[in-house]
Design a protein around this motif. Structure first.
Motif, PDB file in Angstrom:
ATOM      1  N   MET A 236       6.313 -13.180  30.138  1.00 44.36           N
ATOM      2  CA  MET A 236       6.349 -13.664  28.769  1.00 44.36           C
ATOM      3  C   MET A 236       5.201 -13.043  27.973  1.00 44.36           C
ATOM      4  N   VAL A 237       5.528 -12.466  26.808  1.00 45.13           N
ATOM      5  CA  VAL A 237       4.535 -11.800  25.963  1.00 45.13           C
ATOM      6  C   VAL A 237       4.223 -12.695  24.767  1.00 45.13           C
ATOM      7  N   GLU A 238       2.909 -12.919  24.535  1.00 49.05           N
ATOM      8  CA  GLU A 238       2.482 -13.695  23.364  1.00 49.05           C
ATOM      9  C   GLU A 238       2.098 -12.722  22.249  1.00 49.05           C
ATOM     10  N   ILE A 239       2.618 -12.963  21.063  1.00 50.21           N
ATOM     11  CA  ILE A 239       2.425 -12.038  19.938  1.00 50.21           C
ATOM     12  C   ILE A 239       1.828 -12.774  18.748  1.00 50.21           C
ATOM     13  N   ARG A 240       0.901 -12.097  18.068  1.00 52.16           N
ATOM     14  CA  ARG A 240       0.329 -12.615  16.826  1.00 52.16           C
ATOM     15  C   ARG A 240       0.567 -11.579  15.735  1.00 52.16           C
ATOM     16  N   PHE A 241       0.980 -12.067  14.583  1.00 52.67           N
ATOM     17  CA  PHE A 241       1.248 -11.129  13.491  1.00 52.67           C
ATOM     18  C   PHE A 241       0.540 -11.591  12.209  1.00 52.67           C
ATOM     19  N   PHE A 242       0.238 -10.624  11.366  1.00 52.85           N
ATOM     20  CA  PHE A 242      -0.325 -10.877  10.042  1.00 52.85           C
ATOM     21  C   PHE A 242       0.634 -10.259   9.025  1.00 52.85           C
TER      22      PHE A 242
ATOM     23  N   PRO B 270       4.910 -12.294  -1.072  1.00 51.00           N
ATOM     24  CA  PRO B 270       5.091 -11.594  -2.364  1.00 51.00           C
ATOM     25  C   PRO B 270       3.966 -11.851  -3.365  1.00 51.00           C
ATOM     26  N   ASN B 271       3.309 -13.033  -3.248  1.00 49.77           N
ATOM     27  CA  ASN B 271       2.206 -13.344  -4.174  1.00 49.77           C
ATOM     28  C   ASN B 271       0.863 -12.772  -3.720  1.00 49.77           C
ATOM     29  N   GLY B 272       0.869 -11.998  -2.630  1.00 49.07           N
ATOM     30  CA  GLY B 272      -0.341 -11.348  -2.154  1.00 49.07           C
ATOM     31  C   GLY B 272      -1.118 -12.124  -1.113  1.00 49.07           C
ATOM     32  N   LYS B 273      -0.720 -13.361  -0.826  1.00 47.53           N
ATOM     33  CA  LYS B 273      -1.422 -14.181   0.152  1.00 47.53           C
ATOM     34  C   LYS B 273      -1.101 -13.706   1.570  1.00 47.53           C
ATOM     35  N   VAL B 274      -2.126 -13.564   2.403  1.00 44.00           N
ATOM     36  CA  VAL B 274      -1.940 -13.113   3.787  1.00 44.00           C
ATOM     37  C   VAL B 274      -1.787 -14.327   4.703  1.00 44.00           C
ATOM     38  N   ILE B 275      -0.774 -14.286   5.530  1.00 43.43           N
ATOM     39  CA  ILE B 275      -0.540 -15.380   6.477  1.00 43.43           C
ATOM     40  C   ILE B 275      -0.473 -14.797   7.887  1.00 43.43           C
ATOM     41  N   SER B 276      -0.616 -15.668   8.885  1.00 47.31           N
ATOM     42  CA  SER B 276      -0.519 -15.231  10.282  1.00 47.31           C
ATOM     43  C   SER B 276       0.339 -16.217  11.056  1.00 47.31           C
ATOM     44  N   GLY B 277       0.835 -15.766  12.182  1.00 45.26           N
ATOM     45  CA  GLY B 277       1.671 -16.623  13.014  1.00 45.26           C
ATOM     46  C   GLY B 277       1.690 -16.139  14.453  1.00 45.26           C
ATOM     47  N   ASN B 278       2.131 -17.015  15.359  1.00 44.87           N
ATOM     48  CA  ASN B 278       2.224 -16.672  16.781  1.00 44.87           C
ATOM     49  C   ASN B 278       3.627 -16.980  17.289  1.00 44.87           C
ATOM     50  N   LEU B 279       4.091 -16.180  18.238  1.00 45.45           N
ATOM     51  CA  LEU B 279       5.364 -16.455  18.891  1.00 45.45           C
ATOM     52  C   LEU B 279       5.354 -15.842  20.284  1.00 45.45           C
ATOM     53  N   SER B 280       6.308 -16.256  21.104  1.00 48.08           N
ATOM     54  CA  SER B 280       6.428 -15.727  22.465  1.00 48.08           C
ATOM     55  C   SER B 280       7.805 -15.120  22.656  1.00 48.08           C
ATOM     56  N   SER B 281       7.892 -14.105  23.502  1.00 44.43           N
ATOM     57  CA  SER B 281       9.180 -13.479  23.810  1.00 44.43           C
ATOM     58  C   SER B 281       9.118 -12.869  25.203  1.00 44.43           C
ATOM     59  N   ALA B 282      10.282 -12.533  25.720  1.00 42.97           N
ATOM     60  CA  ALA B 282      10.342 -11.981  27.079  1.00 42.97           C
ATOM     61  C   ALA B 282       9.692 -10.610  27.146  1.00 42.97           C
TER      62      ALA B 282
ATOM     63  N   GLY C  46       9.797  -9.221  20.924  1.00 42.44           N
ATOM     64  CA  GLY C  46       8.884  -9.962  20.049  1.00 42.44           C
ATOM     65  C   GLY C  46       8.713  -9.287  18.707  1.00 42.44           C
ATOM     66  N   LYS C  47       8.575  -7.955  18.711  1.00 44.74           N
ATOM     67  CA  LYS C  47       8.445  -7.217  17.451  1.00 44.74           C
ATOM     68  C   LYS C  47       9.700  -7.358  16.603  1.00 44.74           C
ATOM     69  N   LYS C  48      10.852  -7.383  17.268  1.00 41.69           N
ATOM     70  CA  LYS C  48      12.113  -7.556  16.531  1.00 41.69           C
ATOM     71  C   LYS C  48      12.164  -8.933  15.867  1.00 41.69           C
ATOM     72  N   LYS C  49      11.682  -9.960  16.593  1.00 43.21           N
ATOM     73  CA  LYS C  49      11.647 -11.314  16.026  1.00 43.21           C
ATOM     74  C   LYS C  49      10.755 -11.359  14.786  1.00 43.21           C
ATOM     75  N   VAL C  50       9.606 -10.691  14.873  1.00 43.83           N
ATOM     76  CA  VAL C  50       8.678 -10.673  13.738  1.00 43.83           C
ATOM     77  C   VAL C  50       9.314  -9.973  12.537  1.00 43.83           C
ATOM     78  N   LYS C  51       9.972  -8.850  12.783  1.00 45.92           N
ATOM     79  CA  LYS C  51      10.611  -8.099  11.700  1.00 45.92           C
ATOM     80  C   LYS C  51      11.747  -8.897  11.057  1.00 45.92           C
ATOM     81  N   ASP C  52      12.514  -9.611  11.885  1.00 40.83           N
ATOM     82  CA  ASP C  52      13.593 -10.453  11.357  1.00 40.83           C
ATOM     83  C   ASP C  52      13.018 -11.585  10.510  1.00 40.83           C
TER      84      ASP C  52
END
Length: 446
Positions: A1-7, A11-23, A28-34
């Motif tokens: 299981m791979v743990e992924i964090r993305f930034f 649209p308003n310029g605010k930066v957000i982050s999140g975490n998810l897990s995938s096989a 995982g990158k596909k989930k982030v892009k979707d």
């Protein structure tokens, strides 16, 4: 299981982050892009959690080494510095290989946990004890992560399901559910029993099918080597002297010539069909068809069918709490049984009948067409008397006893058949060799 964090940037310029897990990292990158596409986000950075090896020193003490999972090197340095260490080096592990732990390791963990829970030991203490004693690195690190997540207040079901690639979906679901239930020890015991039966059945199936198949395949290769290489070297000596060959020797030599003159065709005939078949049953449709007809194969099919029902009933018994809450236990039990056709019939026929048309449990199971008459009859009695839960356990125990006994008989029968096949083949080779030994050159003047 791979743990992924993305930034990502909104649209308003605010930066957000999140975490998810995938096989896998790719998944995982596909989930982030979707996710970014659905919420109009611009991806700034994607990081995956990796293992870092570090070397640190505190004061004048001797340097110590260790490893830590983190999203980047800076995180490890900050954490170690905050703890008062002088960081000497931090290096990312370039090649990480974390194979799934052996089934026996998982069974041992679940079984020992059940025994310690029976002794009223706190769950966090159990996790700490077992983590320290486990030899398998993947399972040890997984339990360490789970223990940390649970201590920080994470939902147990979500936490365990993050590691379904390690435990298996059913086991991860059951262990996550146990931590939230009021009957933790009982669920752990039932899970251990399920895993032991699953492991034993796989072992027996290997003894009954896979091991004999390998034995026959090796015997087949040995015969090919004898007929295609050793025998011709002897028999063709007689042809040079224009000696008439006996019928069995002549037929074997013709077969040998056929093999030697068409090696590619012979190899394709031997190896292509099994490869195509195994690739086909890995597809969703292929597995569905294979699982459907596997239960109809003479002798072994009945065994597989009844074992599937046994697993279903055992899981259903563990999760069932009452008729009002029967749908989820039925769905989980269908997923746990390991037969895709059985699972499909339960989910696509039985459950919709119960939800949409209000059909009773027994009639829904009968409509699914995957239960034996004995099972339907027992479920019918249990439904009438309000003892569905106990009926499921009785069926599971009954089919366990029957399948264990029958499996032993099948293994013994297969071993006898294999021994007879080997005897027949060796006898045939001996007769051909003996016939070849009787050939003698013509006497002078004849």
């Amino acid at each position: 299981m791979v743990e992924i964090r993305f930034f990502a940037k909104k649209p308003n310029g605010k930066v957000i982050s999140g975490n998810l897990s995938s096989a896998t990292l790719r998944e995982g990158k596909k989930k982030v892009k979707d996710l970014a596409a659905n919420h109009s986000l611009t991806i700034e950075k994607i990081e995956s959690k990796s293992t870092f090896l570090y070397k640190v020193r505190k004061g004048t003490e001797k340097p110590t080494k260790g490893e830590q999972k983190a999203y980047n090197k800076e995180e490890v340095v900050r954490a170690l510095t905050k703890m008062g260490y002088e960081v000497i080096s931090v290096n990312k592990v370039l090649f990480e290989y974390n194979p799934k732990p052996p089934q026996q390791e998982i069974v041992s963990f679940v079984k020992i946990s059940a025994e310690l829970l029976d002794q009223k030991l706190p769950y966090s203490e159990i996790m700490t004890l077992l983590t320290a004693d486990l030899e398998n690195k993947t399972l040890r690190e997984t339990l360490k992560q789970i223990n940390n997540d649970l201590k920080s207040g994470a939902d147990s079901e979500v936490t365990f399901l993050k590691y379904e690639s390690v435990f298996g979906r059913f086991t991860a679901y059951m262990l996550g559910l146990a931590a939230k239930s009021g009957n933790m020890a009982e669920i752990y015991k039932a899970t251990a029993k399920f895993l032991e039966r699953q492991m034993q059945f796989s072992k027996d199936m290997r003894s009954a099918l896979i091991t004999p198949f390998i034995t026959l395949f090796v015997l087949f290769l040995a015969v090919l080597f004898y007929v295609g290489y050793i025998f011709p070297e002897t028999a063709k000596l007689f042809e040079k002297f224009d000696i008439e060959l006996p019928p069995m020797t002549a037929a074997t030599l013709e077969f040998s010539d056929l093999l030697l003159n068409n090696p590619i065709i012979i190899a394709l005939i031997i190896f292509v069909p099994p490869i195509v078949f195994f690739q086909w049953i890995r597809t969703e449709k292929g597995k569905l068809i294979f699982d459907k007809y596997l239960m109809k194969v003479p002798i072994i099919g009945s065994l597989v069918h009844k074992t599937t029902i046994e697993v279903f009933c055992r899981v259903f018994y563990t999760l069932y709490t009452g008729s009002a809450e029967s749908i989820e236990p039925i769905r989980i039990a269908a997923e746990a049984c390991g037969n895709s056709y059985f699972e499909k019939q339960i989910k696509d026929v039985a459950i919709p009948l119960m939800i949409k048309k209000g059909v009773g449990l027994t009639d829904s199971f009968e409509a699914a067409g995957v239960f034996t008459e004995t099972a339907i009859s027992r479920f019918h009695s249990g439904e009438e008397t309000g003892t569905i839960k106990n009926t499921a356990l009785q069926l599971a125990n009954y089919y366990e006893s029957e399948t264990v006994y029958r499996m032993k008989n099948i293994i013994e029968m297969v071993q006898v058949v294999i021994a007879m096949v080997i005897m027949v083949v060796m006898t045939a080779l001996t007769i051909v060799s003996a016939e070849t030994a009787t050939i003698s050159p013509p006497k002078p003047g004849m």
